[in-house]
Write an enzyme that holds these catalytic residues in place. Sequence first.
Site, short mmCIF file in Angstrom:
data_model
loop_
_atom_site.label_atom_id
_atom_site.label_comp_id
_atom_site.label_asym_id
_atom_site.label_seq_id
_atom_site.Cartn_x
_atom_site.Cartn_y
_atom_site.Cartn_z
N ASP A 378 0.86 -1.19 0.00
CA ASP A 378 0.00 0.00 0.00
C ASP A 378 0.89 1.23 0.00
O ASP A 378 1.06 1.90 1.02
CB ASP A 378 -0.91 -0.03 1.24
CG ASP A 378 -1.86 1.15 1.31
OD1 ASP A 378 -2.02 1.86 0.29
OD2 ASP A 378 -2.46 1.36 2.38
N CYS A 405 -3.84 4.58 -4.43
CA CYS A 405 -4.71 5.75 -4.36
C CYS A 405 -4.49 6.70 -5.52
O CYS A 405 -5.04 7.80 -5.52
CB CYS A 405 -4.55 6.47 -3.02
SG CYS A 405 -2.87 7.02 -2.68
#
Length: 452
Positions: A378, A405
């Site tokens: 992540d 993201c």
Amino acid sequence: MATPLGSADALIDLDVTDVAHGGVFVGRHEGRVVFVPDALPGERVRVRLTDVGKASFWRGEVLEVLDASPHRRPHIWRQADVDVDPAERPGGADFGHIELSHQRTLKAEVLSDALQRFGGLEMPVTVAPVTADGVDRAGTADDDGTRWRTRLSLHVDADGRVGPYAARSHRVVTVEDHPLAAPEIERVALELSSGEPGRIDLVLPADGRVRVLARPEHHHRAGGRRLRGGSAAKHPAAKNSNPMREVVLERVGQREFRVDAGGFWQVHRFAATALTQLVSEHLGQAQPDGLDPEALHLDLYGGVGLFAAALADIGGPRTRVLSVESDSRATEHAGENLAEWVGARAETGRVDRWLARWSEEASTRDRDRLARGAVVLDPPRSGAGREVVEAIAGLAPQTVVYVACDPVALARDLATFRDAGYAASRIDALDLFPHSHHVEAVATLIREDTQR
């Protein structure tokens, strides 16, 4: 006298045709691309040019909608609506003028376009909302996309004025509400009338009490580099003498996670639950017989251990799970958050350096274990980057699950994985930032020699 076309401040009428990465929209004026915010594909808008310095494109700001899209709505944040002077529109809700389900359609278009252009991937993508129960694939939740922020950053200018930045600027504007913030945070935010120049972070953990974390400018800079830290704001909600280091609890299902009040945790109130669910689904689909309890599994950029806990939950109490995170405080919390699993541990290290060292020092046995295992990563918005992706691929884990993201950063990293022998088998996206252009994606990559 009218400002000549091609000069900043010139006015043009623009037909908007597409959405672009970064929360802007695309039109063409006499063959030249013009990027503008606050618009919608299919609209005709009056634009004031703001940047004409590039030969290939201009930028502008929308002053008036001449022909509105059926998907346009009154802005969720009244002060950010198109009839307000652009210099006074607060940032942070750049899709707030768009009907909610259509926001997700546009985000899916941006993600699909990035995957195709930068990753060479033609994969159907949908963007699902989230609820307290996790991913809402049916999209039936009765939710207007507001009140989801459990973290809010405000800024304080040299005059002590407190508020968000105006969109695409570093100029503080004062506002009358914060519609994306949880009500508890909004109430405290509106009571902050002054402060030292810098930033103020408001944090609402699971206990329901807002922490106010002041980060004055002089605490952020030393020797030309930015520092973590800050001091408590003079506000009744700030009751700890060192609130940056105060340990708060967050919850995912029945599990609690320790995290510093000033540390990283997902912003959307349901994000951690939804991401845990989705990452677990991806792992389950990639390894339907379950995680090999004798294998080694990694959680890179692991924070306080959210995805390491998901790996350990799937694998069982003795599954070997290692979380790697550069922030030593987060690693300390991860160690405690993972304590119930005897095979789990957390290490502090920059992911690129840690991977290089582990690759040099790992035994043949550990390499074999990782080759049967899974890696969850992540990374920050900029992505993992070629060096990290190639290092992961060089260790040949069976499965990689990538949480992203930023669509373009994801697409570039997926292309690097593909060149290194990993194929994307599934990509899902979540609307963790309603009324903004941001979108979260989860991708599974399978080592190609295991698919034969």
